[in-house]
Design a protein around this motif. Structure first.
Motif: not given
Length: 98
Positions: A12-36
């Motif tokens: 909510d709060g974004v224009s129609e042209t800005d509704r795409d999902a963005r990848t903010l981070a991509e990395f390798e790690g454990t589940a605990e590291e990923a949740e952190s």
């Protein structure tokens, strides 16, 4: 170790042209590291605001947060999610034993 991405999905709060999902981070790690990493990303992501006046973070699950970011004139609502890579066509195929 698994491969992970953190996604920001505008709700909510974004224009129609800005509704795409963005990848903010991509990395390798454990589940605990990923949740952190997910928690850290949710606490600092500002979308397009220059100055955040207030941030509300709601935990949906250990791998998903709903954040409401208030600026001076606008409020953005986003779903910040953690996703684990479970399939890649470049992985070698495993052949069943004969």
């Amino acid at each position: 170790m698994s491969r992970w991405i953190v996604l920001a999905i505008p709700v909510d709060g974004v224009s129609e042209t800005d509704r795409d999902a963005r990848t903010l981070a991509e990395f390798e790690g454990t589940a605990e590291e990923a949740e952190s990493t997910l928690r850290q990303t949710a606490s600092v992501y500002e979308h397009k605001l220059w100055k955040v006046r207030r941030r509300e973070i709601f935990e949906c699950s250990s791998r998903s947060y709903f954040i409401r970011i208030h600026g001076r004139m606008t409020t953005y609502c986003l779903l910040i999610q953690l996703a684990e890579l479970v399939h890649d066509t470049e992985w070698p195929t495993i052949r069943p034993a004969t």
